[in-house]
Write a protein that holds these residues in place. Structure first.
Motif, PDB file in Angstrom:
ATOM      1  N   ALA A  86       0.828  -1.210   0.000  1.00 23.81           N
ATOM      2  CA  ALA A  86       0.000   0.000   0.000  1.00 23.81           C
ATOM      3  C   ALA A  86       0.859   1.254   0.000  1.00 23.81           C
ATOM      4  O   ALA A  86       0.590   2.215  -0.736  1.00 23.81           O
ATOM      5  N   ALA A  87       1.906   1.264   0.827  1.00 25.48           N
ATOM      6  CA  ALA A  87       2.782   2.441   0.901  1.00 25.48           C
ATOM      7  C   ALA A  87       3.527   2.661  -0.411  1.00 25.48           C
ATOM      8  O   ALA A  87       3.693   3.802  -0.863  1.00 25.48           O
ATOM      9  N   ALA A  88       3.978   1.568  -1.038  1.00 25.45           N
ATOM     10  CA  ALA A  88       4.683   1.687  -2.322  1.00 25.45           C
ATOM     11  C   ALA A  88       3.756   2.232  -3.401  1.00 25.45           C
ATOM     12  O   ALA A  88       4.162   3.085  -4.214  1.00 25.45           O
ATOM     13  N   LEU A  89       2.515   1.755  -3.424  1.00 24.98           N
ATOM     14  CA  LEU A  89       1.534   2.262  -4.394  1.00 24.98           C
ATOM     15  C   LEU A  89       1.287   3.752  -4.194  1.00 24.98           C
ATOM     16  O   LEU A  89       1.264   4.534  -5.158  1.00 24.98           O
ATOM     17  N   THR A  90       1.108   4.145  -2.946  1.00 22.40           N
ATOM     18  CA  THR A  90       0.824   5.552  -2.661  1.00 22.40           C
ATOM     19  C   THR A  90       2.026   6.423  -2.992  1.00 22.40           C
ATOM     20  O   THR A  90       1.872   7.522  -3.549  1.00 22.40           O
ATOM     21  N   LEU A  91       3.215   5.964  -2.642  1.00 25.82           N
ATOM     22  CA  LEU A  91       4.424   6.727  -2.950  1.00 25.82           C
ATOM     23  C   LEU A  91       4.583   6.913  -4.447  1.00 25.82           C
ATOM     24  O   LEU A  91       4.850   8.027  -4.930  1.00 25.82           O
ATOM     25  N   GLY A  92       4.409   5.833  -5.195  1.00 26.55           N
ATOM     26  CA  GLY A  92       4.522   5.938  -6.648  1.00 26.55           C
ATOM     27  C   GLY A  92       3.497   6.875  -7.240  1.00 26.55           C
ATOM     28  O   GLY A  92       3.815   7.699  -8.116  1.00 26.55           O
ATOM     29  N   CYS A  93       2.254   6.767  -6.765  1.00 29.31           N
ATOM     30  CA  CYS A  93       1.193   7.633  -7.268  1.00 29.31           C
ATOM     31  C   CYS A  93       1.459   9.090  -6.910  1.00 29.31           C
ATOM     32  O   CYS A  93       1.204   9.997  -7.705  1.00 29.31           O
ATOM     33  N   SER A  94       1.996   9.332  -5.696  1.00 30.50           N
ATOM     34  CA  SER A  94       2.245  10.710  -5.274  1.00 30.50           C
ATOM     35  C   SER A  94       3.356  11.363  -6.082  1.00 30.50           C
ATOM     36  O   SER A  94       3.403  12.590  -6.209  1.00 30.50           O
ATOM     37  N   ILE A  95       4.250  10.545  -6.625  1.00 27.98           N
ATOM     38  CA  ILE A  95       5.330  11.087  -7.452  1.00 27.98           C
ATOM     39  C   ILE A  95       4.852  11.362  -8.874  1.00 27.98           C
ATOM     40  O   ILE A  95       5.224  12.381  -9.482  1.00 27.98           O
ATOM     41  N   LEU A  96       4.000  10.502  -9.403  1.00 22.70           N
ATOM     42  CA  LEU A  96       3.581  10.605 -10.803  1.00 22.70           C
ATOM     43  C   LEU A  96       2.375  11.518 -11.007  1.00 22.70           C
ATOM     44  O   LEU A  96       2.256  12.155 -12.057  1.00 22.70           O
ATOM     45  N   THR A  97       1.466  11.546 -10.027  1.00 21.55           N
ATOM     46  CA  THR A  97       0.236  12.326 -10.190  1.00 21.55           C
ATOM     47  C   THR A  97      -0.049  13.128  -8.933  1.00 21.55           C
ATOM     48  O   THR A  97       0.550  12.911  -7.881  1.00 21.55           O
ATOM     49  N   THR A  98      -0.995  14.046  -9.041  1.00 21.87           N
ATOM     50  CA  THR A  98      -1.489  14.768  -7.872  1.00 21.87           C
ATOM     51  C   THR A  98      -2.984  14.975  -8.033  1.00 21.87           C
ATOM     52  O   THR A  98      -3.534  14.825  -9.131  1.00 21.87           O
ATOM     53  N   VAL A  99      -3.649  15.312  -6.948  1.00 22.85           N
ATOM     54  CA  VAL A  99      -5.097  15.486  -6.931  1.00 22.85           C
ATOM     55  C   VAL A  99      -5.425  16.964  -6.764  1.00 22.85           C
ATOM     56  O   VAL A  99      -4.757  17.687  -6.037  1.00 22.85           O
ATOM     57  N   TYR A 100      -6.467  17.408  -7.470  1.00 20.20           N
ATOM     58  CA  TYR A 100      -6.932  18.782  -7.266  1.00 20.20           C
ATOM     59  C   TYR A 100      -8.453  18.779  -7.275  1.00 20.20           C
ATOM     60  O   TYR A 100      -9.108  17.836  -7.726  1.00 20.20           O
ATOM     61  N   TYR A 101      -9.026  19.850  -6.741  1.00 26.15           N
ATOM     62  CA  TYR A 101     -10.482  20.017  -6.681  1.00 26.15           C
ATOM     63  C   TYR A 101     -10.838  21.349  -7.329  1.00 26.15           C
ATOM     64  O   TYR A 101     -10.170  22.365  -7.101  1.00 26.15           O
ATOM     65  N   ASP A 102     -11.878  21.336  -8.140  1.00 26.63           N
ATOM     66  CA  ASP A 102     -12.322  22.564  -8.791  1.00 26.63           C
ATOM     67  C   ASP A 102     -12.822  23.564  -7.758  1.00 26.63           C
ATOM     68  O   ASP A 102     -13.539  23.204  -6.825  1.00 26.63           O
TER      69      ASP A 102
END
Length: 528
Positions: A18-34
């Motif tokens: 889970a931590a590896a998935l989150t770390l990878g996702c946090s490096i490649l993408t980010t989340v935003y809200y309109d």
């Protein structure tokens, strides 16, 4: 003992993934809200990360941590803890007075209900289709809200915000204390204090009046008290844990996940103790008191577990009896069943898969507000959904991975969207406008972005280190078990990174430990 070790190993392996998935996702993408006055629901959007800037920022922060560690600055951990708490309080004060937040969405609905209850109008509970008729689990929070309103007055939102500030500061202070009990390492405690200054996603919720933040202080106190019981063996700490967790569940029923973790660790720590005593008796067979000690210790744990469960049930019963007496109801409505939340949590949606889409509300109305019929309909929906996942396993796997990442790889945990919501309906200061809509908002989001990558890097290093050592203390395992429980629960329940926020903040001690391991490796010497 072997079964317990296998259980621990499974949890650690799952959390490494889970931590590896989150770390990878946090490096490649980010989340935003309109930021849009028309949008009220939580709807995360993904975009590509600025990877070069993120890596440069991450490297700069790591250099700071490593240099401070080299100079032994973190050894003065109490000063770091004091500075951290001062920063947390100051940041929360700034948000409160710069934004002057107002209740919105569920927070606003509950505020209106609390005011109507204070004036003697209980129609939201007694009328079919009323908010509390559908969601009676909120009655504990409403009762607390009535107390706050009677003490501080109607519409005194500053008082609410300050109560939430106190809860946040207490939570962080207790996390510092838990860090010490887990590792008894001054450097790790100092690092955790400095690291906590980046957890803005948690502090932003000081402006969102709801049970999320108010329940965090007693929940964390329950965790800390049980850790003290497991280490000090003093019965009163176990009872204190029961008092705190019962109160936190009254404010937020999600705290039942914590109750489960507390009770599981009560007995799993006993297994470890029993094995230790057994080994000592084999070495010294002339001593025969071990079995009596274990028996006494087990009885104490059973009493504490029973106290926790009875305390929760007593408070729930007292709240229900109180409102039955006031309203004349013979019993509190059952409301929309839990199965409807699970059914919704497994659904694909036009917004975000597994997040709120209104199903649990609408299916109750479609079944004439009959709890049993709604439960049957929801269970049928669950079976249909799971059947589809079984027929299309890759699609099902993608659904659960995406749902995990939408909750746990959101660096702001919806907090920036909530800052927007609570400031829409009135004028804010220039600073408030900047923090919500302008340059200040971009700075805050970037801090949280870097913090997430740094945090999960530290957590992953920590998890890999304990997996290699094949050793973890009961104190550490309690916190890991809670986080793991939160991950699993919200894979099936209604998803939201606001819910994940309640567990994400507990990663601080482990991230700090991982950063110390990293700094130790950097200077090619062993972690003391």
């Amino acid at each position: 003992m072997k079964l317990k070790n296998a259980f621990y190993k499974i949890i650690v392996i799952c959390m490494i993934i889970a931590a590896a998935l989150t770390l990878g996702c946090s490096i490649l993408t980010t989340v935003y809200y309109d930021v849009d006055g028309e949008i009220q629901v939580d709807w995360p959007h993904y975009q590509k990360e600025n990877i070069p800037l993120l890596l440069i920022s991450l490297a700069a922060v790591l250099v700071i941590f490593i240099l401070l560690q080299k100079k032994n600055v973190f050894g003065h951990y109490k000063k770091w803890m004091t500075a951290g708490l001062i920063f947390v309080a100051a940041y929360c004060f700034m948000l409160i007075f710069a934004i002057r937040p107002l209740p919105v969405n569920d927070s606003k609905t509950l505020d209106d209900i609390i005011i109507s209850f204070v004036s003697g109008d209980y129609s939201e509970l007694t009328t079919t289709g009323g908010y509390l008729f559908i969601w009676p689990f909120q009655l504990g929070y409403v009762l607390f809200g009535e107390l706050v309103t009677n003490v501080f007055g109607v519409g005194n939102y500053l008082a609410w915000d300050l109560l939430q500030l106190v809860s946040i500061v207490i939570t962080i202070w207790l996390i510092y204390k838990i860090t010490w009990e887990c590792f008894e390492d001054k450097d790790i405690c100092g690092m955790a204090a400095l690291l906590s200054c980046g957890a803005l996603f948690f502090y932003n919720y000081v402006t969102y009046i709801y049970g999320d933040i108010l329940s965090m202080a007693p929940q964390t106190a329950a965790l800390y008290a049980l850790i003290l019981f497991m280490k000090r063996k003093k019965f009163r700490y176990g009872l204190l844990s029961g008092v705190f967790i019962s109160f936190s569940i009254m404010l937020k029923t999600n705290c039942k996940i914590t109750l489960i973790a507390l009770i599981m660790m009560l007995f799993m720590s006993e297994i470890r103790k029993k094995e230790s005593v057994k080994n000592s008796e084999e070495k010294a067979p002339e001593k025969t008191v071990g079995s009596r000690i274990i028996s006494h210790s087990l009885i104490r744990r059973i009493v504490i577990a029973a106290f926790m469960l009875v305390g929760m049930l007593l408070i729930d019963t007292a709240v229900n009896v109180h409102y039955c007496r006031l309203t004349g109801l013979s019993e509190i409505p059952k409301g929309s069943p839990s199965a409807s939340h699970i059914a919704m949590g497994l659904q694909e949606s036009d917004l975000e898969d597994g997040w709120y889409n209104g199903y649990n509300y609408h299916v109750f109305g479609e079944n004439n507000y009959d709890t049993d019929k709604t439960k049957a309909a929801a269970i049928e929906n669950i079976k249909e959904t799971l059947s589809g996942f079984v027929k299309r396993p890759l699609h099902g796997g993608k659904f659960f991975v995406r749902k995990y990442l939408t909750q746990w790889a959101d660096p702001v945990c919806i907090s920036t969207h909530n800052l927007d919501l609570v400031s829409r309906h009135h004028d804010t200061s220039a600073l408030g406008t900047s923090l919500v809509y302008g340059r200040g908002s971009e700075v805050l989001k970037w801090i949280m972005n870097v913090f997430m990558t740094l945090c999960y890097l530290g957590v992953l290093i920590y998890l890999l280190s304990i997996f290699r050592k094949k050793s973890v203390t009961d104190s550490e395992m309690l916190m890991l078990l809670l986080i793991f429980g939160g991950i699993v629960f919200h894979e099936f329940w209604e998803g939201s990174s606001r819910y994940a926020m309640r567990y994400y903040i507990y990663y601080l001690p482990f991230a700090a430990c991982g950063l110390k391991v990293l700094s130790g490796r950097f200077f090619l010497h062993k972690l003391k």
